[in-house]
Design a protein around this motif. Structure first.
Motif, PDB file in Angstrom:
ATOM      1  N   PHE A  70       0.841  -1.200   0.000  1.00 61.92           N
ATOM      2  CA  PHE A  70       0.000   0.000   0.000  1.00 61.92           C
ATOM      3  C   PHE A  70       0.873   1.245   0.000  1.00 61.92           C
ATOM      4  O   PHE A  70       2.021   1.218   0.444  1.00 61.92           O
ATOM      5  CB  PHE A  70      -0.924   0.022   1.224  1.00 61.92           C
ATOM      6  CG  PHE A  70      -1.650  -1.265   1.456  1.00 61.92           C
ATOM      7  CD1 PHE A  70      -2.642  -1.685   0.577  1.00 61.92           C
ATOM      8  CD2 PHE A  70      -1.327  -2.068   2.535  1.00 61.92           C
ATOM      9  CE1 PHE A  70      -3.296  -2.882   0.778  1.00 61.92           C
ATOM     10  CE2 PHE A  70      -1.980  -3.268   2.750  1.00 61.92           C
ATOM     11  CZ  PHE A  70      -2.971  -3.676   1.864  1.00 61.92           C
ATOM     12  N   ASP A  71       0.324   2.350  -0.444  1.00 61.60           N
ATOM     13  CA  ASP A  71       1.037   3.619  -0.475  1.00 61.60           C
ATOM     14  C   ASP A  71       0.495   4.533   0.614  1.00 61.60           C
ATOM     15  O   ASP A  71       0.051   5.642   0.357  1.00 61.60           O
ATOM     16  CB  ASP A  71       0.894   4.274  -1.858  1.00 61.60           C
ATOM     17  CG  ASP A  71       1.836   5.457  -2.033  1.00 61.60           C
ATOM     18  OD1 ASP A  71       2.821   5.533  -1.272  1.00 61.60           O
ATOM     19  OD2 ASP A  71       1.576   6.295  -2.909  1.00 61.60           O
ATOM     20  N   SER A  72       0.522   4.034   1.853  1.00 60.13           N
ATOM     21  CA  SER A  72      -0.014   4.797   2.985  1.00 60.13           C
ATOM     22  C   SER A  72       1.016   4.926   4.098  1.00 60.13           C
ATOM     23  O   SER A  72       0.659   5.032   5.272  1.00 60.13           O
ATOM     24  CB  SER A  72      -1.282   4.118   3.526  1.00 60.13           C
ATOM     25  OG  SER A  72      -2.302   4.089   2.555  1.00 60.13           O
ATOM     26  N   GLY A  73       2.287   4.926   3.724  1.00 62.35           N
ATOM     27  CA  GLY A  73       3.343   4.884   4.725  1.00 62.35           C
ATOM     28  C   GLY A  73       3.716   6.201   5.360  1.00 62.35           C
ATOM     29  O   GLY A  73       4.495   6.222   6.310  1.00 62.35           O
ATOM     30  N   ASN A  74       3.186   7.308   4.865  1.00 60.76           N
ATOM     31  CA  ASN A  74       3.451   8.591   5.505  1.00 60.76           C
ATOM     32  C   ASN A  74       2.260   9.515   5.260  1.00 60.76           C
ATOM     33  O   ASN A  74       1.418   9.256   4.387  1.00 60.76           O
ATOM     34  CB  ASN A  74       4.759   9.206   5.006  1.00 60.76           C
ATOM     35  CG  ASN A  74       4.747   9.469   3.513  1.00 60.76           C
ATOM     36  OD1 ASN A  74       3.923  10.238   3.024  1.00 60.76           O
ATOM     37  ND2 ASN A  74       5.656   8.841   2.776  1.00 60.76           N
ATOM     38  N   PRO A  75       2.158  10.590   6.026  1.00 61.49           N
ATOM     39  CA  PRO A  75       0.968  11.444   5.912  1.00 61.49           C
ATOM     40  C   PRO A  75       0.870  12.170   4.592  1.00 61.49           C
ATOM     41  O   PRO A  75      -0.209  12.658   4.233  1.00 61.49           O
ATOM     42  CB  PRO A  75       1.121  12.429   7.081  1.00 61.49           C
ATOM     43  CG  PRO A  75       2.567  12.410   7.421  1.00 61.49           C
ATOM     44  CD  PRO A  75       3.039  11.021   7.122  1.00 61.49           C
ATOM     45  N   GLU A  76       1.968  12.248   3.857  1.00 58.01           N
ATOM     46  CA  GLU A  76       1.922  12.919   2.560  1.00 58.01           C
ATOM     47  C   GLU A  76       1.264  12.055   1.483  1.00 58.01           C
ATOM     48  O   GLU A  76       0.751  12.576   0.490  1.00 58.01           O
ATOM     49  CB  GLU A  76       3.332  13.309   2.124  1.00 58.01           C
ATOM     50  CG  GLU A  76       3.952  14.474   2.911  1.00 58.01           C
ATOM     51  CD  GLU A  76       4.358  14.116   4.316  1.00 58.01           C
ATOM     52  OE1 GLU A  76       4.243  14.993   5.219  1.00 58.01           O
ATOM     53  OE2 GLU A  76       4.794  12.973   4.555  1.00 58.01           O
ATOM     54  N   THR A  77       1.278  10.733   1.660  1.00 61.36           N
ATOM     55  CA  THR A  77       0.708   9.843   0.648  1.00 61.36           C
ATOM     56  C   THR A  77      -0.558   9.141   1.101  1.00 61.36           C
ATOM     57  O   THR A  77      -1.310   8.636   0.268  1.00 61.36           O
ATOM     58  CB  THR A  77       1.735   8.768   0.236  1.00 61.36           C
ATOM     59  OG1 THR A  77       2.080   7.965   1.374  1.00 61.36           O
ATOM     60  CG2 THR A  77       3.000   9.415  -0.324  1.00 61.36           C
ATOM     61  N   ALA A  78      -0.806   9.072   2.393  1.00 63.66           N
ATOM     62  CA  ALA A  78      -1.987   8.368   2.894  1.00 63.66           C
ATOM     63  C   ALA A  78      -3.270   9.134   2.573  1.00 63.66           C
ATOM     64  O   ALA A  78      -3.267  10.368   2.550  1.00 63.66           O
ATOM     65  CB  ALA A  78      -1.865   8.169   4.401  1.00 63.66           C
ATOM     66  N   GLN A  92      -7.946   8.706  10.846  1.00 64.71           N
ATOM     67  CA  GLN A  92      -8.165   7.512  11.659  1.00 64.71           C
ATOM     68  C   GLN A  92      -6.956   7.205  12.525  1.00 64.71           C
ATOM     69  O   GLN A  92      -7.080   6.948  13.728  1.00 64.71           O
ATOM     70  CB  GLN A  92      -8.472   6.318  10.757  1.00 64.71           C
ATOM     71  CG  GLN A  92      -8.646   5.004  11.501  1.00 64.71           C
ATOM     72  CD  GLN A  92      -8.876   3.834  10.552  1.00 64.71           C
ATOM     73  OE1 GLN A  92      -9.186   4.015   9.381  1.00 64.71           O
ATOM     74  NE2 GLN A  92      -8.719   2.622  11.058  1.00 64.71           N
ATOM     75  N   VAL A  93      -5.759   7.241  11.934  1.00 69.47           N
ATOM     76  CA  VAL A  93      -4.543   6.926  12.686  1.00 69.47           C
ATOM     77  C   VAL A  93      -4.218   8.033  13.679  1.00 69.47           C
ATOM     78  O   VAL A  93      -3.778   7.763  14.803  1.00 69.47           O
ATOM     79  CB  VAL A  93      -3.369   6.680  11.725  1.00 69.47           C
ATOM     80  CG1 VAL A  93      -2.068   6.486  12.492  1.00 69.47           C
ATOM     81  CG2 VAL A  93      -3.651   5.457  10.859  1.00 69.47           C
ATOM     82  N   ALA A  94      -4.447   9.273  13.287  1.00 73.27           N
ATOM     83  CA  ALA A  94      -4.153  10.396  14.182  1.00 73.27           C
ATOM     84  C   ALA A  94      -4.955  10.292  15.471  1.00 73.27           C
ATOM     85  O   ALA A  94      -4.469  10.663  16.548  1.00 73.27           O
ATOM     86  CB  ALA A  94      -4.433  11.718  13.489  1.00 73.27           C
ATOM     87  N   ARG A  95      -6.168   9.748  15.390  1.00 75.23           N
ATOM     88  CA  ARG A  95      -6.991   9.597  16.587  1.00 75.23           C
ATOM     89  C   ARG A  95      -6.432   8.549  17.537  1.00 75.23           C
ATOM     90  O   ARG A  95      -6.730   8.560  18.733  1.00 75.23           O
ATOM     91  CB  ARG A  95      -8.428   9.239  16.201  1.00 75.23           C
ATOM     92  CG  ARG A  95      -9.213  10.388  15.592  1.00 75.23           C
ATOM     93  CD  ARG A  95     -10.701  10.088  15.566  1.00 75.23           C
ATOM     94  NE  ARG A  95     -11.017   8.960  14.680  1.00 75.23           N
ATOM     95  CZ  ARG A  95     -11.306   9.090  13.385  1.00 75.23           C
ATOM     96  NH1 ARG A  95     -11.298  10.291  12.822  1.00 75.23           N
ATOM     97  NH2 ARG A  95     -11.589   8.035  12.653  1.00 75.23           N
ATOM     98  N   LEU A  96      -5.614   7.632  17.019  1.00 72.13           N
ATOM     99  CA  LEU A  96      -5.030   6.580  17.847  1.00 72.13           C
ATOM    100  C   LEU A  96      -3.748   7.024  18.538  1.00 72.13           C
ATOM    101  O   LEU A  96      -3.303   6.380  19.494  1.00 72.13           O
ATOM    102  CB  LEU A  96      -4.724   5.346  16.981  1.00 72.13           C
ATOM    103  CG  LEU A  96      -5.910   4.702  16.272  1.00 72.13           C
ATOM    104  CD1 LEU A  96      -5.415   3.567  15.386  1.00 72.13           C
ATOM    105  CD2 LEU A  96      -6.935   4.195  17.267  1.00 72.13           C
TER     106      LEU A  96
END
Length: 218
Positions: free
Chosen positions: A186-194, A201-205
């Motif tokens: 997946f291309d969700s490895g950093n906040p610039e690409t997610a 969702q992740v920020a809430r965790l």
């Protein structure tokens, strides 16, 4: 070459084992696993690793590696012995390094004042509040300090450090040995690409970073 891996309760295990796997096999490496007290150290995932010595046992290592923690605020408040050791050991070290939120501990020790550094994307504001010039790069070298972004970036940092310690050819050989050729699904490895919804969702965790920031210095 004395390489000191700093350990403390609540640290993230991959922050430690990523660079460790890159550095520890070299024949020049004398590796030390240090904590405030020897014995089992419970990581934030529940895994336990063992500290074989105290910070005072290795007052002047050549290389320092500081892992981060998902419990970074607690670490900033409680790891006074580690911070004090960092402040004393850094001036004589050839390299002082961190992974993920470990950079906030370097900053607390006064090591990052006026330096450019990186950290996990969720605590960039905290690192800035502790006196560092915050970068979004995966690995940042500023003088004799190397910082890595979140968790998995510790492997990249280890390779950058290995190249500076033993030359690029050796670092490339280590990369091949550990078969580090990531192809994430997946291309969700950093906040610039997610995707934005994934970022929310992740920020809430993540632990909240608002509020007062501990002052720098041990």
């Amino acid at each position: 070459m004395d390489i000191a891996f700093a350990m403390y309760p609540g640290m993230t295990v991959l922050d430690l084992t990523g660079p460790h796997e890159i550095l520890a096999h070299h024949p020049e490496a004398a590796v030390h696993y240090l904590a405030a007290t020897p014995g089992p150290v419970r990581c934030d995932s529940g895994m336990e690793v063992t500290a074989t010595g105290t910070f005072g046992d290795v007052p002047s290592p050549d290389v320092i590696v500081v892992p981060g923690s998902s419990q970074w605020r607690r670490a900033l408040e409680e790891q006074r012995e580690l911070v004090a050791w960092l402040a004393l050991a850094h001036p004589s070290a050839s390299w002082t390094t961190s992974v993920c939120t470990g950079s906030t501990l370097l900053a607390k020790a006064g090591i990052l004042s006026g330096r450019t550094a990186t950290t996990h994307w969720g605590v960039r504001d905290v690192l800035g509040g502790l006196g560092a010039e915050v970068s979004t790069e995966r690995v940042v070298v500023d003088g004799d300090v190397i910082t890595a972004a979140g968790v998995s970036a510790g492997i990249d940092m280890g390779l950058v450090l290995a190249a500076r310690l033993w030359g690029e050819n050796t670092a490339r050989a280590i990369q091949l040995f550990v078969e580090y050729a990531p192809e994430p699904p997946f291309d969700s490895g950093n906040p610039e690409t997610a995707p934005p919804e994934m970022l929310d969702q992740v920020a809430r965790l993540l632990p909240r970073s608002e509020g007062s920031v501990p002052s720098t210095g041990p």
